[in-house]
Scaffold this motif. Structure first.
Motif, mmCIF file in Angstrom:
data_model
loop_
_atom_site.group_PDB
_atom_site.id
_atom_site.type_symbol
_atom_site.label_atom_id
_atom_site.label_comp_id
_atom_site.label_asym_id
_atom_site.label_seq_id
_atom_site.Cartn_x
_atom_site.Cartn_y
_atom_site.Cartn_z
ATOM 1 N N ARG A 249 0.832 -1.170 0.063
ATOM 2 C CA ARG A 249 -0.141 0.085 0.064
ATOM 3 C C ARG A 249 0.687 1.253 0.056
ATOM 4 O O ARG A 249 0.514 2.453 -0.363
ATOM 5 N N HIS A 250 2.170 1.165 0.528
ATOM 6 C CA HIS A 250 3.000 2.230 0.657
ATOM 7 C C HIS A 250 4.066 2.245 -0.428
ATOM 8 O O HIS A 250 4.876 3.023 -0.606
ATOM 9 N N GLY A 251 3.927 1.304 -1.591
ATOM 10 C CA GLY A 251 4.773 1.254 -2.532
ATOM 11 C C GLY A 251 6.116 0.810 -2.245
ATOM 12 O O GLY A 251 7.157 1.136 -3.060
ATOM 13 N N ILE A 252 6.454 -0.098 -1.175
ATOM 14 C CA ILE A 252 7.822 -0.595 -0.718
ATOM 15 C C ILE A 252 7.867 -1.833 -1.320
ATOM 16 O O ILE A 252 7.047 -2.758 -1.601
ATOM 17 N N ALA A 253 9.205 -2.201 -1.696
ATOM 18 C CA ALA A 253 9.549 -3.331 -2.378
ATOM 19 C C ALA A 253 9.414 -4.328 -1.345
ATOM 20 O O ALA A 253 9.886 -4.335 -0.598
ATOM 21 N N ALA A 254 8.761 -5.479 -1.723
ATOM 22 C CA ALA A 254 8.861 -6.698 -0.996
ATOM 23 C C ALA A 254 8.505 -8.078 -1.616
ATOM 24 O O ALA A 254 7.921 -8.200 -2.718
ATOM 25 N N GLU A 255 9.068 -9.197 -1.137
ATOM 26 C CA GLU A 255 8.924 -10.385 -1.812
ATOM 27 C C GLU A 255 8.258 -11.243 -0.504
ATOM 28 O O GLU A 255 8.940 -11.270 0.465
ATOM 29 N N LEU A 256 7.377 -12.300 -0.790
ATOM 30 C CA LEU A 256 6.645 -13.139 0.092
ATOM 31 C C LEU A 256 6.840 -14.421 -0.542
ATOM 32 O O LEU A 256 6.365 -14.722 -1.433
ATOM 33 N N HIS A 257 7.171 -15.314 0.743
ATOM 34 C CA HIS A 257 7.101 -16.734 0.483
ATOM 35 C C HIS A 257 6.256 -17.556 1.492
ATOM 36 O O HIS A 257 6.680 -17.403 2.816
ATOM 37 N N ALA A 258 5.106 -18.115 1.262
ATOM 38 C CA ALA A 258 4.290 -18.903 2.091
ATOM 39 C C ALA A 258 4.550 -20.496 1.645
ATOM 40 O O ALA A 258 3.945 -20.847 0.954
ATOM 41 N N PHE A 259 5.332 -21.246 2.392
ATOM 42 C CA PHE A 259 5.620 -22.673 2.165
ATOM 43 C C PHE A 259 4.451 -23.539 2.598
ATOM 44 O O PHE A 259 3.979 -23.165 3.684
ATOM 45 N N PRO A 260 3.972 -24.677 1.807
ATOM 46 C CA PRO A 260 3.009 -25.045 2.215
ATOM 47 C C PRO A 260 2.979 -25.948 3.565
ATOM 48 O O PRO A 260 2.095 -25.908 4.324
ATOM 49 N N THR A 261 4.209 -26.404 3.987
ATOM 50 C CA THR A 261 4.340 -27.169 5.495
ATOM 51 C C THR A 261 5.607 -26.612 6.030
ATOM 52 O O THR A 261 6.401 -25.834 5.279
ATOM 53 N N GLY A 262 5.574 -27.064 7.350
ATOM 54 C CA GLY A 262 6.876 -26.494 8.097
ATOM 55 C C GLY A 262 6.327 -26.113 9.505
ATOM 56 O O GLY A 262 7.415 -25.924 10.244
ATOM 57 N N ARG A 263 5.204 -25.571 9.686
ATOM 58 C CA ARG A 263 4.846 -25.213 10.953
ATOM 59 C C ARG A 263 5.568 -24.134 11.486
ATOM 60 O O ARG A 263 6.003 -23.157 10.672
ATOM 61 N N HIS A 264 6.142 -24.093 12.759
ATOM 62 C CA HIS A 264 6.695 -22.894 13.252
ATOM 63 C C HIS A 264 8.368 -23.289 13.734
ATOM 64 O O HIS A 264 8.624 -24.390 14.033
ATOM 65 N N GLY A 265 9.245 -22.422 13.794
ATOM 66 C CA GLY A 265 10.313 -22.586 14.461
ATOM 67 C C GLY A 265 11.401 -23.297 13.662
ATOM 68 O O GLY A 265 12.549 -23.783 14.124
ATOM 69 N N TRP A 266 11.462 -23.384 12.164
ATOM 70 C CA TRP A 266 12.220 -24.340 11.445
ATOM 71 C C TRP A 266 13.636 -23.523 11.278
ATOM 72 O O TRP A 266 14.710 -24.168 11.146
ATOM 73 N N GLY A 267 13.643 -22.369 11.477
ATOM 74 C CA GLY A 267 15.008 -21.513 11.494
ATOM 75 C C GLY A 267 15.817 -21.909 10.461
ATOM 76 O O GLY A 267 15.394 -21.874 9.022
ATOM 77 N N TRP A 268 17.036 -21.967 10.679
ATOM 78 C CA TRP A 268 17.924 -22.673 9.590
ATOM 79 C C TRP A 268 18.118 -24.084 9.762
ATOM 80 O O TRP A 268 19.406 -24.813 8.907
ATOM 81 N N ASN A 269 17.472 -24.748 10.208
ATOM 82 C CA ASN A 269 17.487 -26.267 10.166
ATOM 83 C C ASN A 269 17.619 -26.917 9.018
ATOM 84 O O ASN A 269 16.538 -26.762 8.062
ATOM 85 N N PRO A 270 18.590 -27.631 8.472
ATOM 86 C CA PRO A 270 18.655 -28.398 7.137
ATOM 87 C C PRO A 270 17.430 -29.227 6.796
ATOM 88 O O PRO A 270 17.104 -29.604 5.846
ATOM 89 N N ASP A 271 16.764 -29.720 8.213
ATOM 90 C CA ASP A 271 15.436 -30.718 7.736
ATOM 91 C C ASP A 271 14.115 -30.146 7.555
ATOM 92 O O ASP A 271 13.226 -30.635 7.281
#
Length: 293
Positions: A249-271
């Protein structure tokens, strides 16, 4: 008993699938002592090899990029922990080492707990951004390419720094928000994060609105990369989509990724199933962000 159960739950949430590697020495954020108090006692602070609890002094762990491959970018990394702890391994150390591989210097912020004083961790984040700018020649970074990255409650902190900065000295140049707690909207508010942040009646919108980051977006808010899981039932994915919409709405560049699964807290874990997809997209975004601003 409740305190013991909280510590156990935070340790579980912060647990890493890989042991911590050797870290750089912690640098005090305030060498002469913190300028304000969060109301906690220094004797209550606890540190394990990957989690800090009840912190009353802030510090940072600086992972400097190899000068041979350095891009000049730097990122302040804000691990999560519900504003009850700082989980600085899978949302900190692992992230910093990956950023170094991209030629980016990383500073993991072990911020002070708010304990109802929201200005405390936000001030820590803005102070570290300002510190990196002041020491840009020493650290070999571009003062116009300093971003902030956060996970969960740390994502809230990164978004708050991106919307509540005071001037050009502490404004992040970009932000990376991973399953970030963003909004005070009662249908999706993360009550743990906002509860620890404010220690107040969360239905009092006069209090909560200032820290509902999507409501503080302006045309000066920096560009953002956002990622979350569609099935996250801890911090609902609408936190990310509402911040993204506010940026648009404010014309700010942004990129959004909503992955199908993973729940919460995956951080940088490779699994995490989409780990490589996330890293590829973020590496591409970081190479281009700010270059044409």
């Amino acid at each position: 008993m409740k305190r013991f159960l909280l510590i156990l739950s935070l340790l579980s949430a912060c647990a890493s699938s890989h042991p911590s590697m050797q870290m750089p020495a912690a640098e005090p954020l305030y060498p002469d002592g913190a300028p304000n108090s969060n109301g906690l006692s220094p004797s209550d602070a606890q540190y394990t090899e990957d989690v800090a609890f009840n912190t009353t002094e802030a510090d940072y762990l600086l992972f400097t990029a190899d000068p041979q491959t350095a891009t000049g970018q730097a990122v302040v990394v804000c691990p999560g922990g519900g504003y009850g702890a700082v989980c600085f391994d899978h949302e900190g150390i692992q992230v910093a080492r990956w950023l170094n591989e991209q030629g980016i210097t990383a500073a993991i912020l072990r911020y002070r707990m708010p304990n109802g004083h929201p200005e405390v961790p936000i001030g820590d984040a803005l102070t570290l951004i300002r510190t990196l700018r002041e020491k840009s020649d020493i650290y070999g970074i571009d003062p116009h390419q300093i971003g902030i990255m956060g996970f969960s409650a740390g994502g809230h902190l990164a978004a708050a720094a991106s919307t509540l900065f005071t001037d050009s000295t502490d404004r992040p140049d970009f932000s990376v928000l991973i399953y970030a707690a963003i909004t005070d909207d009662q249908d999706i508010i993360d009550r743990e994060t906002f509860g620890n942040l404010l220690k107040s009646d969360l239905s009092d919108t006069l209090t909560t609105r200032r820290y509902s980051c999507e409501k503080q977006v302006t045309d000066q808010t920096p560009p953002a990369f956002l990622a979350c899981s569609d099935d996250d039932d801890n911090v609902w994915p609408e936190n990310s989509t509402r911040y993204y919409s506010a940026l648009k709405r404010h014309g700010i560049a942004a990129e959004l990724h909503a992955f199908p699964t993973g729940r919460h807290g995956w951080g940088w874990n490779p699994d995490f199933k989409y780990s490589e997809e996330l890293r590829t997209a973020l590496a591409r975004w970081l190479k281009t962000i700010g270059r044409d601003q």
